[in-house]
Design a protein around this motif. Structure first.
Motif, short mmCIF file in Angstrom:
data_model
loop_
_atom_site.label_atom_id
_atom_site.label_comp_id
_atom_site.label_asym_id
_atom_site.label_seq_id
_atom_site.Cartn_x
_atom_site.Cartn_y
_atom_site.Cartn_z
N MET A 55 13.20 -4.14 11.98
CA MET A 55 11.83 -4.35 11.61
C MET A 55 11.11 -5.03 12.78
N GLU A 56 9.94 -4.55 13.09
CA GLU A 56 9.15 -5.07 14.20
C GLU A 56 7.76 -5.42 13.68
N THR A 57 7.22 -6.56 14.14
CA THR A 57 5.85 -6.94 13.74
C THR A 57 5.00 -7.12 14.98
N ILE A 97 3.53 -4.19 10.44
CA ILE A 97 4.99 -4.23 10.34
C ILE A 97 5.49 -2.80 10.43
N GLU A 98 6.44 -2.58 11.32
CA GLU A 98 7.09 -1.27 11.40
C GLU A 98 8.48 -1.41 10.80
N ARG A 102 8.17 3.65 9.63
CA ARG A 102 6.85 3.66 8.99
C ARG A 102 6.12 2.37 9.31
N GLU A 103 4.81 2.45 9.45
CA GLU A 103 3.99 1.28 9.71
C GLU A 103 3.21 0.88 8.47
N PHE A 104 3.16 -0.43 8.24
CA PHE A 104 2.39 -1.00 7.15
C PHE A 104 1.44 -2.01 7.77
N ALA A 105 0.17 -1.96 7.40
CA ALA A 105 -0.83 -2.84 7.99
C ALA A 105 -1.62 -3.56 6.91
N TRP A 125 -2.02 -14.52 11.61
CA TRP A 125 -0.88 -13.91 10.93
C TRP A 125 0.35 -13.93 11.85
N CYS A 126 0.11 -13.77 13.14
CA CYS A 126 1.20 -13.76 14.11
C CYS A 126 1.65 -15.16 14.52
N GLY A 127 1.05 -16.20 13.96
CA GLY A 127 1.48 -17.56 14.21
C GLY A 127 0.78 -18.30 15.33
N LYS A 128 -0.23 -17.71 15.95
CA LYS A 128 -0.97 -18.41 17.00
C LYS A 128 -1.95 -19.40 16.37
N THR A 129 -2.02 -20.60 16.94
CA THR A 129 -2.94 -21.61 16.42
C THR A 129 -4.37 -21.17 16.68
N ILE A 130 -5.18 -21.16 15.62
CA ILE A 130 -6.60 -20.86 15.80
C ILE A 130 -7.45 -22.10 15.55
#
Length: 132
Positions: free
Chosen positions: A1-3, A16-17, A21-24, A51-56
């Motif tokens: 699984m890849e994100t 997410i792959e 298959r890709e899910f968005a 969503w990817c964990g970067k501080t905003i």
């Protein structure tokens, strides 16, 4: 699984792959005064992340109220009488929905965080009732 994440303006798309298959889905967004992000507890501080964990947003934060289901009313203090007030499903890694408040005091901002918590908790309950 890849994100991975893709940005389109102020909107993040989380992808997410899995098994070819890709899910968005929508990730963190800023739309006018409305903010959608994810909570993260790091070194005893609450942050808003993508969503990817970067501080905003990593500023002073306060839990206005914690509810029986571990959801929380949150307040993030900015400068010049501005706040981001809102509701999260939990303190760590959970969805946050809130609003930017301008030219307001702390008590008004806390009251708005509680009002938003009520609003989003009702929406979540309606969603859960219709999905069963």
């Amino acid at each position: 699984m890849e994100t991975r994440c893709e940005r389109q303006g102020q909107t993040e798309i989380g992808i997410i792959e899995h098994e070819g298959r890709e899910f968005a889905a929508l990730g963190a967004t800023v739309n006018g005064r409305h903010v959608t992000a994810y909570t993260k507890c790091r070194n005893g501080r609450l942050l808003l992340t993508s969503w990817c964990g970067k501080t905003i947003l990593g500023c002073r934060s306060e839990i206005v109220e914690m509810f029986w289901d571990d959801s929380v009313a949150l307040l993030f203090r900015l400068t010049h009488r501005r706040f981001i007030a809102g509701y999260a499903l939990g303190e760590n890694g959970m969805l946050f929905r809130g609003e930017l408040l301008t030219d307001t005091d702390e008590e008004e901002a806390k009251a708005e965080a509680l009002r938003l918590s009520d609003y989003f908790a009702e929406l979540d309950a309606e969603d859960e009732a219709t999905s069963d």
